[in-house]
Design an enzyme around this catalytic site. Sequence first.
Site, PDB file in Angstrom:
ATOM      1  N   THR A   1       6.363 -56.730 -24.453  1.00 55.74           N
ATOM      2  CA  THR A   1       7.742 -57.149 -24.199  1.00 55.74           C
ATOM      3  C   THR A   1       8.038 -56.912 -22.723  1.00 55.74           C
ATOM      4  OG1 THR A   1       8.709 -54.978 -24.606  1.00 55.74           O
ATOM      5  CG2 THR A   1       8.438 -56.425 -26.515  1.00 55.74           C
TER       6      THR A   1
ATOM      7  N   ILE B   1       6.943 -51.326 -24.312  1.00 54.68           N
ATOM      8  CA  ILE B   1       8.368 -51.357 -23.970  1.00 54.68           C
ATOM      9  C   ILE B   1       8.499 -50.900 -22.523  1.00 54.68           C
ATOM     10  CG2 ILE B   1       8.744 -49.013 -24.903  1.00 54.68           C
ATOM     11  CD1 ILE B   1      11.605 -49.998 -25.665  1.00 54.68           C
TER      12      ILE B   1
ATOM     13  N   VAL C   1       4.363 -47.452 -22.861  1.00 55.68           N
ATOM     14  CA  VAL C   1       5.487 -47.555 -21.937  1.00 55.68           C
ATOM     15  C   VAL C   1       5.029 -48.345 -20.717  1.00 55.68           C
ATOM     16  CG1 VAL C   1       7.100 -46.296 -20.472  1.00 55.68           C
ATOM     17  CG2 VAL C   1       6.497 -45.395 -22.728  1.00 55.68           C
ATOM     18  N   LYS C   2       5.781 -49.405 -20.394  1.00 54.24           N
ATOM     19  CA  LYS C   2       5.414 -50.252 -19.260  1.00 54.24           C
ATOM     20  C   LYS C   2       6.066 -49.737 -17.974  1.00 54.24           C
ATOM     21  CE  LYS C   2       4.929 -54.815 -19.755  1.00 54.24           C
ATOM     22  NZ  LYS C   2       5.241 -56.234 -20.116  1.00 54.24           N
ATOM     23  N   ILE C   3       5.229 -49.561 -16.957  1.00 54.38           N
ATOM     24  CA  ILE C   3       5.682 -49.096 -15.659  1.00 54.38           C
ATOM     25  C   ILE C   3       5.208 -50.085 -14.596  1.00 54.38           C
ATOM     26  CG2 ILE C   3       5.480 -47.266 -13.922  1.00 54.38           C
ATOM     27  CD1 ILE C   3       5.091 -45.274 -16.202  1.00 54.38           C
TER      28      ILE C   3
END
Length: 374
Positions: free
Chosen positions: A46, A110, A141-143
């Site tokens: 996403t 996310i 977790v998207k960074i």
Amino acid sequence: MTDNANLKALSDAGVSIWLDDLSREALTSGRLQDAVKNGGVVGVTTNPSIFQVALSDGESYNEQVSKLAADRATLDEAVFAMTTEDVRNACDVLMPVFEATDRTDGRVSIEVDPRLAKDTEGTVAQAKQLRDGVDRPNALVKIPATVEGLPAISRTIADGISVNVTLIFSLDRYRAVMNAYLTGLEQAREAGKDLSQIESVASFFVSRVDTEIDKRLDAITGKDAEAAKKLKGKAGIANARLAYQAYEEVFSTPRWKNLEADGAKPQRPLWASTGVKDPAYPDTMYVTELVAPGVVNTMPQKTLDAVADHGEITGDTITGNYEEATEVLDALERLGISYSDVTAQLEKEGIEKFEKSWGELLDGVQAELDKAAK
């Protein structure tokens, strides 16, 4: 699992098929469950743009919005609750895949608030909040891979949080991302973390590179016009192939082997932005031309459907093509197209695009909360 020959061939060649889409409607209708059960999908990504589109469909979220309004939730609290619920439920759908693949696939991503892209401390703090909010072992977790994001990646990995590094365009930045991952693993090991429980992918963007470079090639006239024309549609694939070469190099070093001996898993390259923007190009080319063992390809539904329908999977199309890929980038430089300028511009535009989508998302959720509170 899938009975589709093209998707099966892609999977058999070592490519994990992830869907670049998520909405509550996809969850409640069973569409995501069907894609996982029958469509070969083993992961979901996403981003702020995807959530903005999903939440603009107010009907799917009406019940939750009404409850949040009644609870007097702030705007940020409401968005956090809505997005983490979707990701949590998607994680549950993908859990059997997660377990069957020894925690490698079955992942759902996310993203941290894009307004934190240049805020190291804020990114680290929100990564922990998202990990705790989703509360599923198969969440990523998207960074963003900004300069400020690099230390945040290391610190988040060191804390045992699995990470999807996003918005990677250049080879130099990709190498810095892999270094940040290894640094994080080394810090996690020092802290006594189980390295086998940490997973990461590095999202290397493809089609946006062609969109920008093709625009610059089209502007070339005179004696170089013919040479420019021949290079159209080649830069994105060449860039990604050289990224895979860099991946092979980094994950064969003594530094990596030392971590691997302690249970660490490699940070897989993930091909992102694989929907074809130019209708003149084959609609499956960012899939069929980027096949190699141990990669992820995250596709919008339209691209996934195209691959299932007419994608020609011929095995590994990356290794063995590094010299040709290097020549493509060299030829662009000879024509005056600066690789570093293009990739810096794409990173800047990528952040701006996600910030804009996030702003639209906030505006939309606020309007729904106001409506529900009346």
